[in-house]
Design an enzyme around this catalytic site. Structure first.
Site, PDB file in Angstrom:
ATOM      1  N   ARG A  53     -11.306   0.160   2.093  1.00  0.00           N
ATOM      2  CA  ARG A  53     -10.907   1.143   3.104  1.00  0.00           C
ATOM      3  C   ARG A  53     -11.607   2.464   2.782  1.00  0.00           C
ATOM      4  NH1 ARG A  53      -5.826  -1.015   1.250  1.00  0.00           N
ATOM      5  NH2 ARG A  53      -5.007  -2.579   2.700  1.00  0.00           N
TER       6      ARG A  53
ATOM      7  N   GLU B 134      -8.554  -8.297  14.972  1.00  0.00           N
ATOM      8  CA  GLU B 134      -7.226  -7.695  14.913  1.00  0.00           C
ATOM      9  C   GLU B 134      -6.700  -7.265  16.276  1.00  0.00           C
ATOM     10  OE1 GLU B 134      -7.443  -4.185  12.434  1.00  0.00           O
ATOM     11  OE2 GLU B 134      -9.482  -3.750  13.094  1.00  0.00           O
TER      12      GLU B 134
ATOM     13  N   CYS C  71      -7.157 -10.437   5.762  1.00  0.00           N
ATOM     14  CA  CYS C  71      -7.004  -9.283   4.876  1.00  0.00           C
ATOM     15  C   CYS C  71      -5.734  -8.482   5.171  1.00  0.00           C
ATOM     16  CB  CYS C  71      -8.221  -8.351   4.971  1.00  0.00           C
ATOM     17  SG  CYS C  71      -8.481  -7.629   6.610  1.00  0.00           S
TER      18      CYS C  71
ATOM     19  N   ARG D 114     -15.405  -1.718   4.960  1.00  0.00           N
ATOM     20  CA  ARG D 114     -14.987  -1.490   6.342  1.00  0.00           C
ATOM     21  C   ARG D 114     -15.399  -0.088   6.762  1.00  0.00           C
ATOM     22  NH1 ARG D 114      -8.669  -1.565   7.633  1.00  0.00           N
ATOM     23  NH2 ARG D 114      -8.800   0.483   6.648  1.00  0.00           N
TER      24      ARG D 114
ATOM     25  N   ARG E  57       3.840  -1.060  14.580  1.00  0.00           N
ATOM     26  CA  ARG E  57       4.131  -1.493  13.218  1.00  0.00           C
ATOM     27  C   ARG E  57       4.632  -0.374  12.317  1.00  0.00           C
ATOM     28  NH1 ARG E  57      -0.493  -1.015   9.568  1.00  0.00           N
ATOM     29  NH2 ARG E  57      -2.390  -0.334  10.627  1.00  0.00           N
TER      30      ARG E  57
ATOM     31  N   ASN F   5      -2.156  -7.146  10.313  1.00  0.00           N
ATOM     32  CA  ASN F   5      -1.241  -6.030  10.558  1.00  0.00           C
ATOM     33  C   ASN F   5      -1.337  -5.558  12.012  1.00  0.00           C
ATOM     34  OD1 ASN F   5      -0.900  -6.259   7.807  1.00  0.00           O
ATOM     35  ND2 ASN F   5      -2.098  -4.457   7.314  1.00  0.00           N
ATOM     36  N   ASP F   6      -2.560  -5.291  12.457  1.00  0.00           N
ATOM     37  CA  ASP F   6      -2.738  -4.857  13.838  1.00  0.00           C
ATOM     38  C   ASP F   6      -2.655  -6.021  14.819  1.00  0.00           C
ATOM     39  OD1 ASP F   6      -2.814  -2.100  13.883  1.00  0.00           O
ATOM     40  OD2 ASP F   6      -4.942  -1.980  13.424  1.00  0.00           O
TER      41      ASP F   6
ATOM     42  N   HIS G  66       0.876   2.501   7.079  1.00  0.00           N
ATOM     43  CA  HIS G  66      -0.134   2.827   6.069  1.00  0.00           C
ATOM     44  C   HIS G  66       0.505   3.229   4.745  1.00  0.00           C
ATOM     45  CE1 HIS G  66      -4.235   3.390   4.959  1.00  0.00           C
ATOM     46  NE2 HIS G  66      -4.055   4.636   4.600  1.00  0.00           N
TER      47      HIS G  66
END
Length: 402
Positions: free
Chosen positions: A121, A256, A327, A157, A290, A279-280, A14
């Protein structure tokens, strides 16, 4: 803050994501940089190449000063074309959206030539450890963002906490494996007192723009149905309260998790759009934390399994006539742009600061060439080999790219 260099983390932790969204050079996972640097010492943070130089000598300082001037000049050249469409040489229009953290960031999307916000976010609203935000506080932030976009799409989201984004809640803080635990939509489904006010605020804000709802961390059809039931509960409450809202807000999911990717055809029957959270998806498909610098070398966006999953998700979206965006952070890395377009992707959502560079790539290629790159990339066996090929393919069309 002009640069970040830290011992821990991975390329999509993050910290790295937020730094990129703010245009701050960052290098993470350095293991011992904090013990090697003293206050007042000069340091080079090269976010483009993932390098940190402590106490550079005179020649190195001159070299990096020259590199910075060249990079600044390159960025200025990109800014001159921000008003141009993201269109390939053979006329295929691509939509580029921004990933944002705060309402004011929407202006950065417009400044960089974006088509709207593909990922808002909302975790920034939950920074007060004493209480969650009220419905009106949610509404104020979403309305401001929608109005800043002046009619462009805004994908919000819902709360995505857990993993490396910890909320002040003992249920999250005590978990031994938070990435696999009560996070994101799972958390919201058991905390309706937090979830429903957010949903009500989104529905109200949809009166002021093209607002859409996106649920994160979906792994089953049952979860999306439960989330939609709670959305209907939010609508019912607003009707009883005689509040103004838009009832038919489009609903989408972040793909994800491997289960969502492999059952995308089933999820497609429940929603209006997909947004692939690479990412996930990479983290879960490859069993690699990650945010863990010790296994950072195993976090491979170009792994054959990941490329196959991406291709299948995009194809499923096309077959079911729903929009598919990506995304994750790979959207902001130019080496993957041709491959993603070649797989059939027509919407990318990325850090606003990266929109001009990705637009430059798109305007320099044909879709036919992108399809060739995708086919070759998917056929390769090793991630390192694939990345080398993607780098070489990009250099052929943009030799000056950083």
């Amino acid at each position: 803050v002009v640069g970040i260099a830290i011992d821990v983390g991975g390329r999509t932790s993050h910290t790295a994501i937020v730094a990129r969204s703010l245009g701050i050079p960052a290098v993470v996972g350095l293991k011992e940089v904090s013990s090697l640097v003293r206050a007042g010492e000069p340091i080079v943070v090269d976010g483009n190449r993932g390098r940190v130089v402590v106490k550079p000598d005179a020649d190195t300082e001159k070299a990096y000063a020259r590199t910075k001037r060249e990079y600044d000049s390159y960025r200025r050249s990109l800014e001159r074309s921000t008003h141009l469409p993201a269109e390939t040489l053979d006329g295929h229009r691509i939509r580029l959206f921004g990933n944002i953290e705060r309402p004011a960031d929407a202006r950065a999307v417009a400044k960089n030539g974006g088509d709207g916000v593909g990922l808002f976010r909302t975790e920034f609203l939950f920074t007060d450890p004493r209480r969650p935000p009220t419905e009106d506080e949610h509404y104020s932030a979403y309305r401001e963002t929608a109005e800043n976009l002046d009619g462009q799409p805004l994908v919000i989201r819902t709360l995505d906490v857990g993993g490396d984004k910890i909320l002040a809640d003992p249920a999250l803080e005590m978990e031994r494996n938070p990435f696999m635990g009560l996070r994101s939509l799972r958390y919201c489904l058991v905390r309706p007192e937090i979830f429903v006010p957010q949903l009500k605020a989104i529905l109200r804000a949809a009166d002021h723009g093209d607002v859409r709802i996106m649920f994160p961390m979906v792994s089953t059809v049952e979860e999306i149905r439960r989330a939609k039931d709670m959305l209907e509960e939010a609508r019912s409450e607003l009707r009883r309260e005689r509040r103004s809202f838009r009832a038919d807000v489009p609903v989408g999911v972040m793909v994800e998790t491997p289960s969502a990717a492999l059952s995308a055809d089933l999820l497609a029957r429940e929603v209006q759009f997909f947004s692939v959270g690479t990412n996930d998806l990479i983290q879960y498909a490859l069993a690699v934390d990650r945010g863990n610098e010790r296994v950072a070398n195993l976090y491979q966006p170009a792994h054959p399994a990941i490329l196959r999953l991406l291709s299948d998700i995009i194809r499923t979206g096309v077959e079911h006539d729903i929009d598919v965006a990506v995304c994750g952070e790979i959207c902001g890395e130019p080496i993957y742009t041709m491959m993603l377009l070649g797989m059939g992707l027509r919407e990318l959502s990325l850090a606003p600061s990266m929109i001009p560079e990705i637009k430059k790539v798109i305007r320099s290629i044909t879709m036919e060439r992108a399809a060739e790159v995708a086919r070759t990339a998917i056929s390769m066996v090793e991630a390192a080999q694939t990345e080398k090929f993607l780098h070489a393919s990009l250099r052929q069309v943009l030799p000056m790219i950083f």
